[in-house]
Design a protein around this motif. Structure first.
Motif, PDB file in Angstrom:
ATOM      1  N   UNK A  91       3.704  21.239  41.526  1.00  0.00           N
ATOM      2  CA  UNK A  91       2.474  21.673  40.837  1.00  0.00           C
ATOM      3  C   UNK A  91       1.513  22.506  41.691  1.00  0.00           C
ATOM      4  N   UNK A  92       1.936  22.936  42.875  1.00  0.00           N
ATOM      5  CA  UNK A  92       1.009  23.745  43.670  1.00  0.00           C
ATOM      6  C   UNK A  92       0.806  25.124  43.056  1.00  0.00           C
ATOM      7  N   UNK A  93       1.756  25.603  42.277  1.00  0.00           N
ATOM      8  CA  UNK A  93       1.585  26.901  41.624  1.00  0.00           C
ATOM      9  C   UNK A  93       0.451  26.851  40.596  1.00  0.00           C
ATOM     10  N   UNK A  94       0.175  25.657  40.065  1.00  0.00           N
ATOM     11  CA  UNK A  94      -0.882  25.494  39.057  1.00  0.00           C
ATOM     12  C   UNK A  94      -2.228  25.090  39.644  1.00  0.00           C
ATOM     13  N   UNK A  95      -2.188  24.291  40.717  1.00  0.00           N
ATOM     14  CA  UNK A  95      -3.411  23.642  41.171  1.00  0.00           C
ATOM     15  C   UNK A  95      -3.879  24.029  42.573  1.00  0.00           C
ATOM     16  N   UNK A  96      -3.332  25.076  43.138  1.00  0.00           N
ATOM     17  CA  UNK A  96      -3.810  25.493  44.452  1.00  0.00           C
ATOM     18  C   UNK A  96      -3.879  27.013  44.510  1.00  0.00           C
ATOM     19  N   UNK A  97      -4.491  27.499  45.557  1.00  0.00           N
ATOM     20  CA  UNK A  97      -4.650  28.945  45.700  1.00  0.00           C
ATOM     21  C   UNK A  97      -3.345  29.634  46.065  1.00  0.00           C
ATOM     22  N   UNK A  98      -2.407  28.863  46.622  1.00  0.00           N
ATOM     23  CA  UNK A  98      -1.106  29.441  46.937  1.00  0.00           C
ATOM     24  C   UNK A  98      -0.015  28.401  46.683  1.00  0.00           C
ATOM     25  N   UNK A  99       1.107  28.861  46.168  1.00  0.00           N
ATOM     26  CA  UNK A  99       2.220  27.935  45.968  1.00  0.00           C
ATOM     27  C   UNK A  99       2.712  27.403  47.319  1.00  0.00           C
ATOM     28  N   UNK A 100       3.052  26.141  47.353  1.00  0.00           N
ATOM     29  CA  UNK A 100       3.560  25.529  48.585  1.00  0.00           C
ATOM     30  C   UNK A 100       4.987  25.074  48.345  1.00  0.00           C
ATOM     31  N   UNK A 101       5.844  25.449  49.263  1.00  0.00           N
ATOM     32  CA  UNK A 101       7.239  25.014  49.254  1.00  0.00           C
ATOM     33  C   UNK A 101       7.530  24.495  50.652  1.00  0.00           C
ATOM     34  N   UNK A 102       7.895  23.232  50.754  1.00  0.00           N
ATOM     35  CA  UNK A 102       8.057  22.568  52.048  1.00  0.00           C
ATOM     36  C   UNK A 102       9.476  22.084  52.283  1.00  0.00           C
ATOM     37  N   UNK A 103       9.902  22.184  53.509  1.00  0.00           N
ATOM     38  CA  UNK A 103      11.123  21.537  53.979  1.00  0.00           C
ATOM     39  C   UNK A 103      10.698  20.448  54.952  1.00  0.00           C
ATOM     40  N   UNK A 104      11.182  19.251  54.747  1.00  0.00           N
ATOM     41  CA  UNK A 104      10.875  18.170  55.680  1.00  0.00           C
ATOM     42  C   UNK A 104      11.745  18.326  56.922  1.00  0.00           C
ATOM     43  N   UNK A 105      11.259  17.792  58.028  1.00  0.00           N
ATOM     44  CA  UNK A 105      12.051  17.745  59.262  1.00  0.00           C
ATOM     45  C   UNK A 105      13.026  16.581  59.214  1.00  0.00           C
ATOM     46  N   UNK A 106      12.612  15.522  58.529  1.00  0.00           N
ATOM     47  CA  UNK A 106      13.410  14.307  58.436  1.00  0.00           C
ATOM     48  C   UNK A 106      13.420  13.861  56.976  1.00  0.00           C
ATOM     49  N   UNK A 107      14.621  13.676  56.439  1.00  0.00           N
ATOM     50  CA  UNK A 107      14.750  13.128  55.084  1.00  0.00           C
ATOM     51  C   UNK A 107      15.252  11.699  55.207  1.00  0.00           C
ATOM     52  N   UNK A 108      14.634  10.810  54.446  1.00  0.00           N
ATOM     53  CA  UNK A 108      14.942   9.387  54.523  1.00  0.00           C
ATOM     54  C   UNK A 108      15.414   8.877  53.166  1.00  0.00           C
ATOM     55  N   UNK A 109      15.936   7.650  53.203  1.00  0.00           N
ATOM     56  CA  UNK A 109      16.377   7.001  51.964  1.00  0.00           C
ATOM     57  C   UNK A 109      15.925   5.547  51.987  1.00  0.00           C
TER      58      UNK A 109
END
Length: 146
Positions: A91-109
């Motif tokens: 929802x950053x495309x709707x609710x922020x000044x710039x869209x955010x797309x993130x890659x985590x350094x560590x993915x967990x389960x």
């Protein structure tokens, strides 16, 4: 254990700083990066990670500034990978000044344990709000962040 709660952003999301002074985790830096940074510096805390309970905009808006300031690693549930990479889903495309797309350094389960300072935090998947929502549990302090 240090446990600081900072309500941030227009949604009043609770950002937590959790751990000890030598190594702490910043949970859900959803906005107001300067406020979070000031709290950390004022309390002479050394952050090690940013940890997300889920991918939505109100939990991730300050992530990039926090990482830039402290050089910490980003942790997210592996089931959130696609969600974090989509500004439409987070929802950053709707609710922020710039869209955010993130890659985590560590993915967990579910069931993974993150160590920070003298504490261990068990990660508990709680899907529903998003596919990779999770809670953070510290057994030694009987504390759950949800």
């Amino acid at each position: 254990m240090i446990l600081i709660k900072e309500p941030v952003g227009i949604m009043g999301v609770n950002c937590y700083i959790l751990g000890d002074k030598d190594e702490a985790i910043i949970i859900d830096p959803g906005a107001d990066a300067e406020k979070i940074i000031k709290t950390i510096k004022d309390n002479t805390i050394t952050p090690k990670y940013v940890l997300l309970t889920h991918c939505h905009f109100d939990h991730i808006l300050a992530v990039e500034k926090i990482i830039e300031c402290f050089g910490v690693k980003l942790i997210a549930c592996q089931k959130e990978k696609e969600n974090l990479l989509s500004s439409e889903i987070n929802y950053t495309i709707r609710y922020s000044k710039k869209p955010i797309e993130l890659l985590a350094d560590i993915y967990v389960k579910d069931g993974d344990v993150i160590k920070s300072g003298s504490y261990e935090f068990k990660l508990i998947e709680t899907p529903g709000h998003t596919s990779g929502s999770m809670c953070i549990y510290c057994a030694s302090e009987n504390t759950l962040i949800s």
